[in-house]
Scaffold this active site. Structure first.
Site, PDB file in Angstrom:
ATOM      1  N   HIS A  55      22.620  15.007  43.335  1.00 46.40           N
ATOM      2  CA  HIS A  55      22.428  15.762  44.576  1.00 46.40           C
ATOM      3  C   HIS A  55      21.301  16.761  44.353  1.00 46.40           C
ATOM      4  O   HIS A  55      21.467  17.747  43.644  1.00 46.40           O
ATOM      5  CB  HIS A  55      23.715  16.486  44.969  1.00 46.40           C
ATOM      6  N   ASP A 110      26.948  17.591  50.979  1.00 48.29           N
ATOM      7  CA  ASP A 110      26.989  19.029  50.691  1.00 48.29           C
ATOM      8  C   ASP A 110      26.989  19.946  51.906  1.00 48.29           C
ATOM      9  O   ASP A 110      27.500  21.066  51.805  1.00 48.29           O
ATOM     10  CB  ASP A 110      25.813  19.388  49.778  1.00 48.29           C
TER      11      ASP A 110
END
Lengths: 899, 899
Positions: free
Chosen positions: B55, B179
């Site tokens: 990420h 996220d």
């Protein structure tokens, strides 16, 4: 078939027990590796050798296996398996890239897990010099607290693996001790005798370094032995510029935060111009400290290169952009290189180098930062390591004497590999040194214990090459015993109460209240069996007599004790006195100076040495003060500030208070700044007397007053020293109240000329103590009660350093001359040993001589020659300040050799 | 050639200005990538899909370029260039390994630096499905604070790069917002219209998650639009089990400390059995929360895989050892997989899924941990981002209208790439969201500023597809000016003193003491030139009249102010009143509530809305208390706990105080727990009145009392929120005393049925504000004073969402229907636009319809179909709590299409 013993050590590969001696293999080819593989340099430019490297401690904050796998990264981020994976990939990606690897303990683990394709790729890299092994021992050994015997073994283990796996291209050319905390002369001597062409290290006294930078004396020839004819123990030695780190701002490891090279003009902060400018400045600054147009930069550090791409990607750019400046007149040429290629550059410069003859102890990195406490740290571990070495030698010898069946033969199990690996790991500079975390120290001890479990013997055994005699103390509850020798004669014995100090170590002597003491003997490389029987009549042992003035005396020594202070006074009889034998094997005085410091003074009948058994601990810290406990011996010897300490247990070095031979010392720590490591002994002397203290483990010691010797026994601290370990040295012991440690000092007071003849065999016997084993019940009628592996004892000067099975048909034999030049009129002489008549049960059918580490045939050793300043080498000969001149050692090499 | 506009949005690729329309390329082949490439699973076992992923925030603790290069690793260890290097190597090493990549902003940077061999290798991996792009936009956009216009643009930028580079195999099948801090329904709607087959995310309210785990409702179909006929805006949506992290104990990244798999029995701590046991337990536990025999595990996290070997080496072992248990009866089958392969597994299960119709705001990760402050955080950045979007659309339009010469043509420089990239980066969920570190916020602003520098225009320009009228306020020092329209008519204008509040922002209005205010108009997609001259006679402007009771009034509104409190009261005229025109362009009242809170209330002649210009700051913190500043509007509207907020600036969602449609809310934070993000507007209503507040940026808002609306304007905090950013949100401003922020609210009070007809165009005009540019001196005689790119204004319902040059011969056109179903009797209707007659200067010679993100031909979209529970979809129709039933939107899709 004989061999002349002079150097440390004659190393022989004996072919035994096979018919016909197989042809010796031809010299190994080094087609494209080694110096031939070095990249081209620019004669008219400053060549900057970038050396990509990782420093992988074989245990420190984590255990060796935790480091290997990358476990417990919460303690420290480090995973060696990934380092080797990653470096391999990066080396394969670009043929100009280089890497060095050092610690075979890790490489071995990794290699074992690789498939054949990977092994083939690694072999190619090694053969092309792109992956180069340096140092190559099992670990990077400590230099202050290791014994030469164990160091040679661990180097042999690592180098043999490299030799077996990669042949000549796997043989390191350079010794590389970038991290140990000071450097021992004996290490340099060993490296020279192992065939290394050069040696680089990172740590030395800050004043020494400043002087060397100022005088451009960062590189030198270390003449590392007083006894060996140069250049036998000469070793080219270089001080690295930044410890072992990269120059400031150029660390591109994942563990560093230096800015990467940002060369995409489309992104922010393009910094190529700035990086190139800074690098060229640093290179030119560094060049001012060194003498040739070659400089080295260590591009790496602790456990770096886990993600080697970061390093190489940025170094690729660095090389490209810095060298691109040459078209604009820059005279800086950067290249991927290795220590051996750098060394070759220095060698080709053909300069004359200064000669270094002392050592690099003690090490201080600041006026109040002397690294001398670790000489004593973890005294129990230091003792266990020493004892384990003794067992390892026994184990090795038993495998040879027991032949192919040794692992299950009459000598019991003898699988020495486990102990050999544990001992090799324990030589690491954060292992026996005591500088590791507590849990790691526990792991080293556990490994040794596991090694012991693989080496259990069923009898007592003497690994020395001569008959030895030593006292045995058996815990007993009775008071009257009979001890019988093999042929039935009764041996003198004595029962004494277990001392109060002895009981302080839980489990020591178990529940026994008495000790049965008798003196046994065992033949060289062999054993002798004694039978102990309890008598029905029981006289109580003589009770200790507290508080009364005491004395003890044997043929050689008389000791008296001050009735008020308990301090003892020792006199040596100038002539043997014919004392009446008083039916006493041992006389002993038990002294308790405080609840945590006690001592037993023992004088054995027939011994020239006095034994001090000290027990220290738990060191109290309720007053919030850490403590270091010393024992001090005061004499009226006129030592004039001089004292003498061994180097790794072998040659003795002269020390002088508040003085360094190499530079004008500004002493800032009058105690710590005068401490030196001792591995086996320390002495002071004048023209009449020499007091030698022989120790049972490595310790720190000094002489702070004329006539005085002090030895640090134990220490407990409350603060971390801010050097990375992150915990204070406060060993908990079994009960978490603090560790109790016990040890022995053997004191010999002799005329100087006789001293070595006493302390050399004494230290030898203490290092390689006989091992005892017990069985109960009746002896089997066929039991062999006595055995010796040698046809006869070797001469006193010759020490059987190694006797171990090499392969199915070969045995490795190291014969050491254990006397230093001039120290003994009798024994400092060459000795010839007849190999044919050496062993009692082995037939030697062939012999080849090898270098010290047994990874090269002796006659194929071809080290770089270096020009040194001054053809005549001088050594100080003692505190008389006279300088003796000798260009030759008392060598027999010119007159005898292996035949 | 016409198009029916109904959905968000009709996306057309127009061929312009070339003779002959080139043949449309054939459908792209997906030979071995996509779903076809998925690894085999075991129908009778639990299939555990390991999804290796990283990420990579496009800025957060470090700037996007610092993240890319791995600079400033002292702040956070993260270097994306190395991640991609490393993953590539590891994927090439083993064909079973998979990886997904998400953020094209980073991939694009990396790709540009690769050589052709590397690009070829990457292409192979993409073609074989071993490297799969998911999401694929330039960044992973924030969902609370972004405007749909900018989100569509950033997705288009990223997806286009993938399409251009890899073709169909580069097209992501799965949206992946692991996220962002809450999830907007409009995002789901957009993803559906972009052709994604499914959507996975990590964060949702902890109560919601608990309920879904309990009910096995972790995966669902999100019906994301009230206006579009299902399944147009249906999106299969899954909640990931561990956020986006691996299960506890199985993180093998260099940034993690979980134990590696130690499978060498010769080393310490062999742990394979334990690891396998733990993994199987975790897999079985996870399977209890999900409905099929497939589960997903996200094996990665923030900036992981910089050294991918650590991950893959251990996952290889995990897969080997766990699957080896199958021979002993284990029913767990682990495999390397991707989100799309997991999604395929779910699809093949052929189950019926629940339907979700609300959204996932607000997000709380604990009873007192609502992530609602960031809706307002960094209000200046939020405004700058919004303004930059407006400029970007102008810039894009100018490039189309200016033709090939647009970059240096009559419209000035128009290189939109820089601004497009800066805007795309700014959509990231730590960018416009305000959740980044201060220095990163500065970097986003700097990038936007650099984008502006590449988009300077020389004239004022209206990017909307209809004529607009808006007030201009020019800083002046004189008091009498004449403003002329293009054909010479004098325009009404007025000079007023610069308010005290205005001066608080340094540089705002410069040294001017007055403002010249006049109302200008500009034609659609065009500009109009006004000439301003200073008059020689100078009347002083009307001075403000402090303290007196005040009122202001125009045709539609009357506002009075309480003489004591300054609070204002607004009435809307029920019928237009024929007020005398009082030569007043604007009436304004300046209010100062405290030294750091002030407001100007403005009523423009002819406007239906009241403007509140607020100035807040520096927020004082000398009392050691952080503060959040709101403006509250109290009415007598009987709102019954309901209020309405926009989703990403498009459809409106119903909110209800202390209530969630999806679960039985336990409200623990009566304020924060009722805050919702607004991007363009909020309203409350009853049957008679609707108060709509249109905002100039994204903010947080709520209605905590019936009849009351509140909007958070600015905030300053003294403590970090312990979510990683590591600094309190305390914007320093230019002078480090605290940031002063200014903004506008436009208030419209209308009957509900008329509200959308007011607030839709109002918000549109505020989002795409006309741009002003100035030049001094005489006009050149040939100056074009007025221009429109359209032949006529588009109908009110149709918004020109995108007009940008696609390639040499094509223009991308997005036409949006900006009214929601049922909200306007007049405008919530399909509209047909004639493309042939659209532009004034462009000849449209061909047209192809595409998906919303312009990376697929519309007629080639072939999304997974999902069975949902209940064929009839219900939406609440308002605070009457009546439920309307409709299975069809007012769509024209069945009756018209592009022709």
């Amino acid at each position: 078939m004989a061999v002349c013993v002079d150097v440390l050590a004659v190393v022989l590969l004996l072919r035994v027990a096979v018919l016909g001696f197989p042809a010796r293999p031809p010299p190994q080819a080094e087609s494209s590796c080694g110096y031939k593989s070095c990249p081209a340099t620019q004669p008219s430019m400053l060549n900057v050798h970038l050396v990509p490297h990782t420093h992988d401690d074989v245990g420190w904050l984590k255990t060796v296996d935790q480091y290997y796998y990358g476990d417990r990264n919460d303690i420290q981020h480090a995973g060696v398996q990934y380092i080797l994976d990653s470096v391999l990939e990066q080396l394969l990606a670009d043929p100009t890239r280089r890497f060095i690897y050092v610690e075979t303990a890790f490489f071995f683990r990794w290699w074992r897990q690789q498939d054949s394709a990977t092994r083939k790729a690694v072999t190619m890299l090694v053969n092309e010099g792109r992956l180069e092994f340096v140092n190559g021992g099992w670990c990077m050994s400590d230099e202050a607290t290791t014994h030469y015997s164990a160091v040679i073994d661990q180097m042999t283990l690592g180098l043999r693996f490299l030799n077996d796996t990669f042949g000549a291209c796997g043989r390191p050319r350079v010794a590389w001790h970038i991290d140990p905390f000071g450097h021992a002369r004996e290490h340099a001597s060993m490296f020279a005798q192992m065939g290394y062409d050069g040696f680089f290290f990172g740590r030395l006294d800050y004043q020494d370094k400043a002087r060397r930078i100022r005088d451009k004396d960062m590189e030198m020839v270390w003449r590392a032995s007083e006894s060996l004819t140069p250049p036998t123990a000469d070793l080219f030695t270089g001080v690295l510029p930044n410890g072992y780190n990269p120059p400031a701002g150029f660390c591109w490891d994942q563990s560093c935060n230096d800015p990467p090279i940002r060369d995409d003009p489309n992104l922010e902060d393009y910094n190529v111009d700035n990086v190139v400018k800074r690098f060229i400045e640093i290179a030119n600054d560094q060049a001012k400290m060194y003498r040739t147009n070659h400089i080295i930069m260590t591009m790496g550090s602790d456990f770096q290169y886990e993600n080697a791409n970061l390093w190489y990607k940025n170094m690729d750019k660095l090389i490209r952009y810095v060298n691109a400046k040459q078209s604009q007149g820059s005279k800086v040429n950067v290249l991927y290189s290795t220590p051996s290629c750098y060394l070759q550059g220095l060698h080709q410069a053909n300069l004359t180098w200064s000669v270094k003859m002392d050592d690099f102890f003690p090490y201080a990195d600041g006026p109040h930062d002397f690294w001398t406490g670790y000489f004593t740290s973890r005294p129990a571990l230091k003792r266990y390591e020493r004892l384990s070495n003794s067992l390892l030698q026994v184990c090795n010898q038993l495998e040879v004497l027991g032949g192919p069946n040794s692992r299950k033969g009459p000598y019991g199990e003898g699988d020495s590999d486990t102990l050999q690996e544990a001992m090799s790991v324990a030589q690491h500079h954060d292992a026996v040194s005591g500088t590791e975390k507590q849990h790691v120290a526990n792991d080293y001890a556990k490994r040794l214990a596991r090694g012991w479990a693989h080496c259990e013997t069923l009898v007592m055994y003497n690994p020395l090459s001569r008959m030895v005699s030593w006292p045995v103390r058996l815990p007993v509850n009775g008071s009257d015993y009979m001890v019988l020798q093999p042929h039935g004669q009764v041996l003198d014995s004595q029962v004494i109460p277990v001392s109060k100090a002895t009981r302080k170590i839980r489990g020591d002597r178990g529940y026994a209240v008495n000790e049965l003491v008798f003196r046994v003997q065992a033949p060289p490389v062999g054993f002798r069996t004694y039978v102990v029987s309890q008598m029905s009549r029981q006289h109580p042992p003589v009770a200790p007599q507290p508080g009364t003035p005491l004395s003890m005396e044997n043929q050689f020594i008389r000791v008296t004790f001050d009735p008020d202070t308990g301090l003892m006074n020792t006199n040596v009889h100038q002539h043997n006195r014919h004392l009446t034998y008083c039916n006493s094997v041992v006389q002993e005085v038990q002294q308790e100076f405080s609840p945590w410091v006690s001592q037993v003074v023992r004088l054995y009948w027939g011994s020239r040495e006095l034994e001090l058994e000290w027990t220290v601990g738990p060191i109290p810290v309720e007053d919030s003060l850490g403590k270091e406990v010393i024992t001090r011996l005061d004499t009226n010897i006129n030592s004039s500030g001089y004292f003498y300490t061994d180097s790794n247990g072998r040659e003795m070095l002269e020390r002088r208070k508040d003085f360094r031979p190499t530079w004008d010392l500004k002493q800032s720590e009058p105690v710590a700044g005068n401490y030196y490591p001792i591995n086996s002994r320390i002495y002071i002397k004048d023209k009449v007397n020499q007091l030698t203290a022989v120790t049972d483990r490595s310790q720190g010691a000094s002489s702070l007053q004329d006539g005085s010797l002090e030895i640090m026994l134990h220490r407990r601290l409350l603060y971390d020293d801010v050097r990375g370990v992150g915990e204070p040295l406060s060993e908990p012991g079994d009960d978490n109240k603090g560790l109790v440690v016990r040890g022995r000092l053997l004191l010999a007071l002799t005329p100087p000329k006789d001293a070595a003849d006493i302390h050399r065999p004494l230290a030898e016997a203490l290092v390689l103590e006989p091992l005892l084993a017990f069985q109960t019940g009746e002896l089997h009628p066929n039991t062999i009660l006595e055995f010796s592996g040698l046809q006869a004892s070797l001469p006193p000067a010759v020490h059987l350093l190694t006797l171990s099975q090499w392969d199915q048909e070969s045995v490795l034999l190291r014969l050491e001359h254990q006397f230093q030049v001039t120290e003994s009129p009798t024994n400092s002489q060459p000795v010839t040993v007849n190999l044919k008549k050496l062993f009692s049960t082995l037939e030697v059918v062939g012999v080849s001589e090898m270098n010290l580490s047994a990874n090269q045939w002796k006659d194929e050793m071809n080290r770089f020659d270096w020009k040194t300043s001054g053809g005549i080498v001088t050594f100080s000969t003692g505190n008389t300040n006279e300088k003796g001149i000798f260009g030759m050692c008392q060598s027999c090499l010119h007159k005898c050799e292996v035949f």
